[in-house]
Design a protein around this motif. Structure first.
Motif, short mmCIF file in Angstrom:
data_model
loop_
_atom_site.label_atom_id
_atom_site.label_comp_id
_atom_site.label_asym_id
_atom_site.label_seq_id
_atom_site.Cartn_x
_atom_site.Cartn_y
_atom_site.Cartn_z
N LEU A 78 0.86 -1.18 0.00
CA LEU A 78 0.00 0.00 0.00
C LEU A 78 0.89 1.23 0.00
O LEU A 78 1.73 1.39 0.89
CB LEU A 78 -0.92 0.00 1.22
CG LEU A 78 -1.99 1.10 1.29
CD1 LEU A 78 -3.19 0.61 2.10
CD2 LEU A 78 -1.46 2.39 1.91
N LEU A 79 0.72 2.08 -0.99
CA LEU A 79 1.50 3.31 -1.13
C LEU A 79 0.58 4.52 -1.02
O LEU A 79 -0.60 4.43 -1.34
CB LEU A 79 2.21 3.36 -2.49
CG LEU A 79 3.29 2.34 -2.79
CD1 LEU A 79 3.71 2.44 -4.25
CD2 LEU A 79 4.50 2.55 -1.88
N VAL A 119 3.51 -1.48 3.85
CA VAL A 119 2.88 -0.16 3.73
C VAL A 119 3.99 0.87 3.69
O VAL A 119 4.93 0.83 4.50
CB VAL A 119 1.95 0.14 4.93
CG1 VAL A 119 1.41 1.57 4.83
CG2 VAL A 119 0.81 -0.86 5.00
N VAL A 120 3.92 1.79 2.72
CA VAL A 120 4.85 2.93 2.66
C VAL A 120 4.01 4.18 2.45
O VAL A 120 3.33 4.34 1.44
CB VAL A 120 5.87 2.78 1.51
CG1 VAL A 120 6.76 4.03 1.44
CG2 VAL A 120 6.72 1.53 1.69
N LEU A 121 4.02 5.06 3.45
CA LEU A 121 3.22 6.27 3.40
C LEU A 121 4.08 7.51 3.63
O LEU A 121 5.06 7.47 4.37
CB LEU A 121 2.12 6.23 4.47
CG LEU A 121 1.02 5.18 4.29
CD1 LEU A 121 0.06 5.24 5.48
CD2 LEU A 121 0.26 5.40 3.00
N TYR A 148 1.50 -5.11 12.09
CA TYR A 148 2.77 -4.84 11.40
C TYR A 148 3.88 -4.90 12.45
O TYR A 148 3.90 -4.11 13.39
CB TYR A 148 2.73 -3.48 10.68
CG TYR A 148 1.87 -3.56 9.43
CD1 TYR A 148 2.41 -4.02 8.23
CD2 TYR A 148 0.51 -3.24 9.48
CE1 TYR A 148 1.61 -4.14 7.10
CE2 TYR A 148 -0.28 -3.36 8.35
CZ TYR A 148 0.28 -3.81 7.16
OH TYR A 148 -0.50 -3.95 6.05
N LYS A 149 4.78 -5.86 12.29
CA LYS A 149 5.83 -6.09 13.27
C LYS A 149 6.96 -5.09 13.16
O LYS A 149 7.65 -4.81 14.14
CB LYS A 149 6.36 -7.53 13.13
CG LYS A 149 5.32 -8.59 13.44
CD LYS A 149 5.88 -10.00 13.27
CE LYS A 149 4.83 -11.05 13.59
NZ LYS A 149 5.35 -12.43 13.37
N TYR A 150 7.16 -4.60 11.94
CA TYR A 150 8.18 -3.56 11.74
C TYR A 150 7.47 -2.27 11.35
O TYR A 150 6.78 -2.20 10.33
CB TYR A 150 9.16 -3.96 10.64
CG TYR A 150 10.23 -2.91 10.35
CD1 TYR A 150 11.42 -2.90 11.08
CD2 TYR A 150 10.04 -1.93 9.38
CE1 TYR A 150 12.40 -1.94 10.83
CE2 TYR A 150 11.00 -0.98 9.13
CZ TYR A 150 12.18 -0.98 9.86
OH TYR A 150 13.15 -0.01 9.62
N SER A 175 6.04 -3.38 7.83
CA SER A 175 6.16 -4.73 7.29
C SER A 175 5.52 -5.72 8.24
O SER A 175 5.63 -5.58 9.47
CB SER A 175 7.64 -5.09 7.09
OG SER A 175 7.80 -6.47 6.83
N LYS A 176 4.85 -6.74 7.68
CA LYS A 176 4.22 -7.77 8.49
C LYS A 176 5.25 -8.67 9.18
O LYS A 176 4.95 -9.33 10.17
CB LYS A 176 3.30 -8.64 7.62
CG LYS A 176 2.02 -7.95 7.18
CD LYS A 176 1.02 -7.85 8.31
CE LYS A 176 -0.31 -7.32 7.82
NZ LYS A 176 -1.31 -7.22 8.91
#
Length: 350
Positions: A78-79, A119-121, A148-150, A175-176
């Motif tokens: 997801l961006l 995900v990168v937002l 999301y672990k990270y 990141s998961k």
């Protein structure tokens, strides 16, 4: 790597992903995008092949129907940009009744249903200090609650990636799976500088972008020049300078032509001969031809090329709207640098 682009604007992330698909062995495929502004969407549709993609438009209306989310094809990433106000309302009782709170709930619904791996937002850097750091903490906790672990962030400045503009933005990376990576500006800049070849447009300074035959309509009239070159009043004063080699941060309201302490202006002397009047007195500058950026130049400062501008204009997008879109856009090169670092250099998806 399949992705969706939320709050896409004119597709800064998508443009970067398209370049990466051509430049590297890591393909990116957009399967859906959302943008509520019809003018920005016109620019987007004029420049990207969106055939077969889901056009979510208003993300709130789209996610109101659960079937819409369920019918979205699965995606890995997801961006997007996002309104920071949505997260600042998390702790308030009326948060989800507010329009911005509904945007946050929309992101929640998509993450809950589709469970993308990454995900990168992107957002403005000031979100770090917003509400004494509470908003930043809320954002981090929001993604941790979605398994999301990270969850980490990095601040990147556009001028570090071949675009002569000061523009610092924060990027959240989620990141998961647990990641042990160095997510720093230094590491991302170092990797970008070591890329052997890419299709991005890069410039050493603004002179590489400024056209030498601008229409007269871009030049400051004698009347407005006195206001724009003035430093302000005793209640608000800031040094006005023109002819900066590295442009100030572009703003969505640059079309209003703010003073030269906020927006970017250039003299013919600088454009034609390289002679800067950065520290020349305003009394001398009043007699010099000085102009604003053209919208095509503003887009170039964000990494979009002349063809991008031409297609938008051919689609009927006004110069007024293109100034606004330039100021709102994600810098293509910055998005490219981050995605390359994560998915081409580190290959966190493996």
């Amino acid at each position: 790597m399949r992705y969706i682009e939320l709050f896409s604007g004119i597709g800064g992330f998508r443009n970067a992903a398209d370049h990466l698909t051509v430049d590297t062995d890591q393909p990116f495929e957009c399967i859906a995008f959302s943008e509520i502004d019809r003018h920005a969407k016109s620019t987007y549709l004029a420049n990207y092949n969106t055939e077969g993609e889901v056009q979510m438009d208003d993300i709130i209306s789209f996610t109101d129907e659960k079937k819409n989310i369920e019918n979205l094809p699965d995606f890995d990433l997801l961006l997007g940009g996002f309104p920071c106000q949505a997260f600042s309302l998390l702790g308030k009782q009326l948060g989800l009744e507010d329009e911005r709170g509904k945007i946050l709930f929309s992101i929640h619904e998509i993450l809950k249903e589709k469970q993308p791996e990454f995900v990168v937002l992107e957002n403005v850097r000031n979100i770090i200090k917003h509400d004494k750091g509470k908003t930043l903490e809320l954002i981090i906790n929001f993604f941790r609650e979605h398994k999301y672990k990270y969850v980490n962030y990095v601040v990147l400045d556009t001028q570090s990636f071949g675009l002569p503009q000061r523009r610092s933005r924060i990027f959240f990376v989620c990141s998961k799976k647990e990641l042990e990576i160095e997510l720093t500006e230094e590491a991302i800049v170092r990797n970008f500088n070591n890329i052997d070849h890419h299709g991005l447009h890069t410039y050493s300074n603004v002179l590489d972008i400024l056209g030498k035959d601008a229409d007269q309509k871009y030049y400051l009239s004698e009347k407005i020049k006195h206001t724009i070159l003035d430093g302000g009043s005793k209640n608000f004063w800031s040094k006005s300078q023109i002819d900066l080699d590295i442009a100030r941060t572009l703003t969505a309201t640059m079309v209003k032509m703010h003073r030269a302490c906020q927006d970017n202006y250039y003299s013919d002397d600088y454009i034609l001969t390289g002679q800067s009047h950065m520290d020349t007195s305003k009394e001398v500058l009043f007699k010099k031809p000085v102009r604003r950026l053209m919208p095509s130049e503003a887009l170039k400062l964000q990494g979009f090329d002349q063809v991008f501008f031409d297609r938008a204009r051919a689609a009927g997008v006004s110069e007024h709207q293109l100034y606004k879109q330039s100021g709102n856009a994600l810098s293509v090169n910055t998005g490219y640098a981050l995605l390359h670092y994560l998915f081409v250099h580190l290959r966190i998806q493996d």
